[in-house]
Write a protein that holds these residues in place. Structure first.
Motif, PDB file in Angstrom:
ATOM      1  N   ALA A 135       0.810  -1.155  -0.066  1.00  0.00           N
ATOM      2  CA  ALA A 135      -0.187   0.040  -0.017  1.00  0.00           C
ATOM      3  C   ALA A 135       1.004   1.125  -0.109  1.00  0.00           C
ATOM      4  O   ALA A 135       1.840   1.465   0.704  1.00  0.00           O
ATOM      5  N   GLN A 136       0.398   2.429  -0.697  1.00  0.00           N
ATOM      6  CA  GLN A 136       1.186   3.284  -0.980  1.00  0.00           C
ATOM      7  C   GLN A 136       0.400   4.761  -0.681  1.00  0.00           C
ATOM      8  O   GLN A 136      -0.725   4.741  -1.566  1.00  0.00           O
ATOM      9  N   PRO A 137       0.589   5.616  -0.125  1.00  0.00           N
ATOM     10  CA  PRO A 137      -0.337   6.692  -0.036  1.00  0.00           C
ATOM     11  C   PRO A 137       0.034   7.792  -1.219  1.00  0.00           C
ATOM     12  O   PRO A 137       1.244   7.744  -1.602  1.00  0.00           O
ATOM     13  N   PRO A 140       4.570   6.702   4.124  1.00  0.00           N
ATOM     14  CA  PRO A 140       5.493   5.253   4.131  1.00  0.00           C
ATOM     15  C   PRO A 140       4.785   4.443   3.013  1.00  0.00           C
ATOM     16  O   PRO A 140       3.658   4.529   2.959  1.00  0.00           O
ATOM     17  N   VAL A 141       5.516   3.550   2.531  1.00  0.00           N
ATOM     18  CA  VAL A 141       5.293   2.240   1.720  1.00  0.00           C
ATOM     19  C   VAL A 141       4.970   1.449   2.631  1.00  0.00           C
ATOM     20  O   VAL A 141       5.941   0.869   3.298  1.00  0.00           O
ATOM     21  N   GLY A 142       3.804   0.599   2.666  1.00  0.00           N
ATOM     22  CA  GLY A 142       3.360  -0.555   3.282  1.00  0.00           C
ATOM     23  C   GLY A 142       3.631  -1.950   2.700  1.00  0.00           C
ATOM     24  O   GLY A 142       3.292  -1.850   1.384  1.00  0.00           O
ATOM     25  N   PHE A 143       4.200  -2.952   3.199  1.00  0.00           N
ATOM     26  CA  PHE A 143       4.327  -4.194   2.669  1.00  0.00           C
ATOM     27  C   PHE A 143       3.735  -5.233   3.525  1.00  0.00           C
ATOM     28  O   PHE A 143       4.140  -5.395   4.439  1.00  0.00           O
ATOM     29  N   LEU A 183       8.764  -3.092  -4.918  1.00  0.00           N
ATOM     30  CA  LEU A 183       7.384  -2.157  -5.124  1.00  0.00           C
ATOM     31  C   LEU A 183       6.909  -2.251  -6.653  1.00  0.00           C
ATOM     32  O   LEU A 183       5.752  -2.380  -7.097  1.00  0.00           O
ATOM     33  N   ARG A 184       8.279  -1.977  -7.404  1.00  0.00           N
ATOM     34  CA  ARG A 184       7.851  -2.147  -9.074  1.00  0.00           C
ATOM     35  C   ARG A 184       7.264  -3.382  -9.258  1.00  0.00           C
ATOM     36  O   ARG A 184       6.266  -3.583 -10.102  1.00  0.00           O
ATOM     37  N   ALA A 185       7.836  -4.542  -8.788  1.00  0.00           N
ATOM     38  CA  ALA A 185       7.401  -5.884  -9.235  1.00  0.00           C
ATOM     39  C   ALA A 185       5.951  -6.143  -8.768  1.00  0.00           C
ATOM     40  O   ALA A 185       5.145  -6.749  -9.519  1.00  0.00           O
ATOM     41  N   VAL A 208      -0.458  -3.449  -5.660  1.00  0.00           N
ATOM     42  CA  VAL A 208      -0.405  -2.292  -4.844  1.00  0.00           C
ATOM     43  C   VAL A 208      -1.570  -1.490  -4.717  1.00  0.00           C
ATOM     44  O   VAL A 208      -2.104  -0.960  -5.463  1.00  0.00           O
ATOM     45  N   VAL A 209      -1.959  -0.991  -3.562  1.00  0.00           N
ATOM     46  CA  VAL A 209      -3.182  -0.450  -3.233  1.00  0.00           C
ATOM     47  C   VAL A 209      -2.770   0.941  -2.937  1.00  0.00           C
ATOM     48  O   VAL A 209      -1.745   1.277  -2.402  1.00  0.00           O
ATOM     49  N   GLU A 210      -3.289   2.037  -3.702  1.00  0.00           N
ATOM     50  CA  GLU A 210      -2.967   3.561  -3.622  1.00  0.00           C
ATOM     51  C   GLU A 210      -3.999   4.168  -2.732  1.00  0.00           C
ATOM     52  O   GLU A 210      -5.013   4.030  -3.180  1.00  0.00           O
ATOM     53  N   LEU A 211      -3.590   4.781  -1.717  1.00  0.00           N
ATOM     54  CA  LEU A 211      -4.583   5.321  -0.883  1.00  0.00           C
ATOM     55  C   LEU A 211      -4.421   6.951  -0.924  1.00  0.00           C
ATOM     56  O   LEU A 211      -3.340   7.533  -0.898  1.00  0.00           O
ATOM     57  N   ASP A 212      -5.500   7.452  -1.715  1.00  0.00           N
ATOM     58  CA  ASP A 212      -5.866   9.022  -1.386  1.00  0.00           C
ATOM     59  C   ASP A 212      -5.668   9.517   0.032  1.00  0.00           C
ATOM     60  O   ASP A 212      -6.568   9.155   0.530  1.00  0.00           O
TER      61      ASP A 212
END
Length: 188
Positions: free
Chosen positions: A110-112, A121-124, A145-147, A154-158
């Motif tokens: 997950a990435q904001p 932060p990027v979450g794994f 993250l790219r893979a 990858v969930v993108e969080l607004d």
């Protein structure tokens, strides 16, 4: 040993801060004062306020990948990890909780995102442990993250948090962060 229910925030504080010194700063950017407190302390206050478990990775490592790998190894029983560079003093506790919540709901990563820009932060999720502990060098977790992004994992969080983008690499960045912090304090 029991597994943790929540993701752990890994605060990366091992960098050398060469760009900060090159911009005219003296000493560590993490010790530079932002409204009278070191940058690192602002970051740690947000982490503490999030209520999430956390680990400060401040042992000198060759690169960001090495720091992430060490932090993940040190918190191997975590339910996942939020990778947070220590030079993001304006990140909001609610953003940390939102990324951790996405992982708790099953996201592999997950990435904001603030106004279309991805930040930290990027979450794994825990299933990424092997890939994260294998990291080394200066790229951090970007290859992992790219893979994950390539397979739609990858969930993108607004988020309403410009702090996810406000890293302190130069004296100009420090001045912008101070102005942003003063602005937010005067509007609250």
């Amino acid at each position: 040993m029991a597994t943790q229910i929540e993701a752990t925030v890994i605060v990366l504080a091992s960098g050398r801060g060469e760009r900060f010194v090159a911009s005219g700063g003296s000493g560590s950017k993490l010790k530079a004062l932002l409204l009278g407190k070191p940058v690192l302390e602002h970051t740690l206050e947000a982490v503490r306020a999030s209520g999430l478990p956390w680990h400060l990775e401040d042992t000198g490592h060759a690169g960001m990948g090495d720091s992430i790998a060490a932090g993940v190894r040190a918190t191997a029983n975590a339910a996942g990890w939020l990778i947070l560079p220590a030079d993001l003093p304006l990140v909001k506790p609610a953003t940390l909780r939102a990324v951790a919540q996405a992982l708790a709901e099953g996201a592999r990563a997950a990435q904001p995102v603030y106004q279309g820009q991805r930040g930290h932060p990027v979450g794994f999720g825990a299933k990424n442990a092997a890939a994260l502990t294998a990291l080394s060098g200066p790229l951090g977790a970007a290859p992992v993250l790219r893979a994950l992004r390539e397979v739609g994992a990858v969930v993108e969080l607004d988020v309403d948090d410009a702090g996810i983008l406000a890293d302190i690499d130069t004296l100009a960045d420090l001045a912008r962060a101070q102005a942003q912090l003063l602005s937010s304090l005067s509007s609250s």
